[in-house]
Design an enzyme around this catalytic site. Structure first.
Site, PDB file in Angstrom:
ATOM      1  N   SER A   1     -27.188  24.194   2.678  1.00 34.80           N
ATOM      2  CA  SER A   1     -27.646  22.883   3.178  1.00 34.80           C
ATOM      3  C   SER A   1     -27.855  22.829   4.682  1.00 34.80           C
ATOM      4  O   SER A   1     -28.393  21.835   5.179  1.00 34.80           O
ATOM      5  CB  SER A   1     -26.654  21.807   2.767  1.00 34.80           C
ATOM      6  OG  SER A   1     -26.784  21.558   1.396  1.00 34.80           O
TER       7      SER A   1
ATOM      8  N   TYR B   1     -37.151  23.658  -2.184  1.00 36.13           N
ATOM      9  CA  TYR B   1     -35.738  23.346  -1.913  1.00 36.13           C
ATOM     10  C   TYR B   1     -34.826  24.540  -2.241  1.00 36.13           C
ATOM     11  O   TYR B   1     -33.976  24.920  -1.440  1.00 36.13           O
ATOM     12  CB  TYR B   1     -35.335  22.094  -2.703  1.00 36.13           C
ATOM     13  CG  TYR B   1     -33.879  21.763  -2.522  1.00 36.13           C
ATOM     14  CD1 TYR B   1     -33.408  21.230  -1.322  1.00 36.13           C
ATOM     15  CD2 TYR B   1     -32.952  22.014  -3.531  1.00 36.13           C
ATOM     16  CE1 TYR B   1     -32.059  20.956  -1.142  1.00 36.13           C
ATOM     17  CE2 TYR B   1     -31.608  21.741  -3.358  1.00 36.13           C
ATOM     18  CZ  TYR B   1     -31.169  21.213  -2.168  1.00 36.13           C
ATOM     19  OH  TYR B   1     -29.829  20.960  -1.983  1.00 36.13           O
TER      20      TYR B   1
ATOM     21  N   TYR C   1     -21.682  14.825   4.077  1.00 35.01           N
ATOM     22  CA  TYR C   1     -21.577  13.999   2.861  1.00 35.01           C
ATOM     23  C   TYR C   1     -20.404  13.023   2.973  1.00 35.01           C
ATOM     24  O   TYR C   1     -20.260  12.366   4.000  1.00 35.01           O
ATOM     25  CB  TYR C   1     -21.486  14.896   1.606  1.00 35.01           C
ATOM     26  CG  TYR C   1     -22.390  16.098   1.731  1.00 35.01           C
ATOM     27  CD1 TYR C   1     -23.763  15.920   1.733  1.00 35.01           C
ATOM     28  CD2 TYR C   1     -21.892  17.381   1.917  1.00 35.01           C
ATOM     29  CE1 TYR C   1     -24.615  17.004   1.887  1.00 35.01           C
ATOM     30  CE2 TYR C   1     -22.728  18.464   2.070  1.00 35.01           C
ATOM     31  CZ  TYR C   1     -24.090  18.264   2.058  1.00 35.01           C
ATOM     32  OH  TYR C   1     -24.921  19.318   2.219  1.00 35.01           O
TER      33      TYR C   1
HETATM   34  N1  GLN Z   1     -28.248  24.520  -2.685  1.00 35.52           N
HETATM   35  C1  GLN Z   1     -27.112  23.637  -2.738  1.00 35.52           C
HETATM   36  C2  GLN Z   1     -27.322  22.587  -3.798  1.00 35.52           C
HETATM   37  O1  GLN Z   1     -28.407  22.143  -3.927  1.00 35.52           O
HETATM   38  C3  GLN Z   1     -26.902  23.022  -1.400  1.00 35.52           C
HETATM   39  C4  GLN Z   1     -25.699  22.117  -1.340  1.00 35.52           C
HETATM   40  C5  GLN Z   1     -24.907  22.274  -0.087  1.00 35.52           C
HETATM   41  O2  GLN Z   1     -24.983  23.267   0.633  1.00 35.52           O
HETATM   42  N2  GLN Z   1     -24.066  21.309   0.159  1.00 35.52           N
HETATM   43  O3  GLN Z   1     -26.449  22.191  -4.502  1.00 35.52           O
END
Ligand code: GLN
Length: 307
Positions: free
Chosen positions: A63, A190, A242
């Site tokens: 992310s 993504y 988050y």
């Molecule tokens: N690729 C991960 C997902 O989509 C990214 C989430 C993250 O790094 N918090 O769940």
């Protein structure tokens, strides 16, 4: 300040946390990573990068890529991006779907999964998914000053195969008319952006422009306008972790972005960047030893955006 001593000392400070936390297992390819890895890199204004531990080893940035994709989307579509995604902390896990129904398919912010998927749609714009992926990869290579930066195809494929929740988010957003492009094309961007592999050293160097109002202090490239760099930092501070964002701001006091690969990027405005990597995560998907290392680092240096 002796930055090499700083990173060496911080590594020793957090040795007790090595291997703590849970390695992300919902993406099968990430499960295989050694939980005892621990790397720290600090990049300074002159481009020098001070490294300790496993800072030269590429890891899945996951992310953290959302920060740079957001930059590209704003460069493409400007403020109209905010018609499609909000700017408020979600207070929910990174892959939560609950707010999307009440808020009619407009994700809370660009750093949660649903928001990042909308960001991908805006980077793709009227082009192809492969072009959008090339754009982010070229951007990371140029900023890192390292053409070897690459996507880990194994991780990308694993994310795609295990991507039920991200697929649900994307189709849900699309049902509200908030994606212009075919859902699977957007998802393919993504999954691949999350699978970019970089070392702490490369990532710290790449993000340096965010600490200097959008200008790369070494190459003098105007990477983005100053207001945009400041606003990206503001979003990192408020939404970068988050449902753990408030805690991170409280403990570390710097804009940051976590990834479930165990990396955390932190920006020290006017000074440089810090990247830590350790795969064991807390329940919100933030690296446990990584956050501890950043806490020790700000204790030792006094770095904060609140001075
Ligand atoms: N690729 C991960 C997902 O989509 C990214 C989430 C993250 O790094 N918090 O769940």
């Amino acid at each position: 300040m002796d930055l090499q001593k700083l990173v060496d000392d911080v590594l020793k400070d957090v040795e007790v946390y090595r291997g703590h936390g849970e390695v992300a297992s919902y993406i099968p390819a990430l499960k295989a990573v050694d939980p005892r890895k621990l790397g720290i890199a600090v990049a300074a204004e002159d481009g020098s990068v001070y490294c300790a531990g496993d800072a030269e080893e590429p890891f899945s940035i996951q992310s953290i890529s959302k920060v740079f994709m957001l930059n590209l989307a704003l460069d493409h579509v400007g403020a109209t991006l905010w018609n499609h995604v909000g700017r408020e902390p979600s207070g929910s896990p990174f892959n939560s779907i609950v707010q999307l129904e009440a808020e009619k398919g407009k994700p809370r912010n660009p750093l949660i999964n649903a928001g990042a998927i909308v960001v991908c749609d805006n980077v793709m714009n009227h082009g192809t998914a492969d072009e959008a992926v090339s754009e982010i990869l070229d951007f990371m290579r140029e900023r890192a000053g390292d053409a070897s930066v690459a996507i880990d195809a194994n991780v990308a494929q694993s994310e795609n195969q295990a991507g039920f929740l991200n697929r649900s988010l994307a189709y849900f957003v699309s049902a509200f008319g908030n994606l212009r492009n075919p859902v699977e094309d957007v998802l393919s961007i993504y999954f691949r952006q999350c699978a970019i592999a970089m070392s702490c050293r490369q990532l710290a160097r790449a993000a340096l422009y965010l600490a200097f109002d959008g200008n790369d202090p070494v190459t003098r490239d105007a990477v983005t306008i100053s207001s945009r760099a400041r606003r990206i930092n503001a979003l990192m501070l408020t939404c970068g972790h988050y449902d753990n964002s408030g805690d991170f701001a409280y403990r570390i006091g710097l804009p940051g972005k976590s990834g479930v690969g165990g990396g955390i990027l932190t920006v020290v405005p006017g000074f440089g960047t810090v990247v830590v990597w350790s795969p064991g995560l807390n329940s919100a998907g933030t690296s446990l030893a990584g956050a501890a290392a950043l806490e020790k680092m700000v204790e030792r240096t006094g770095w904060s955006v609140f001075v």
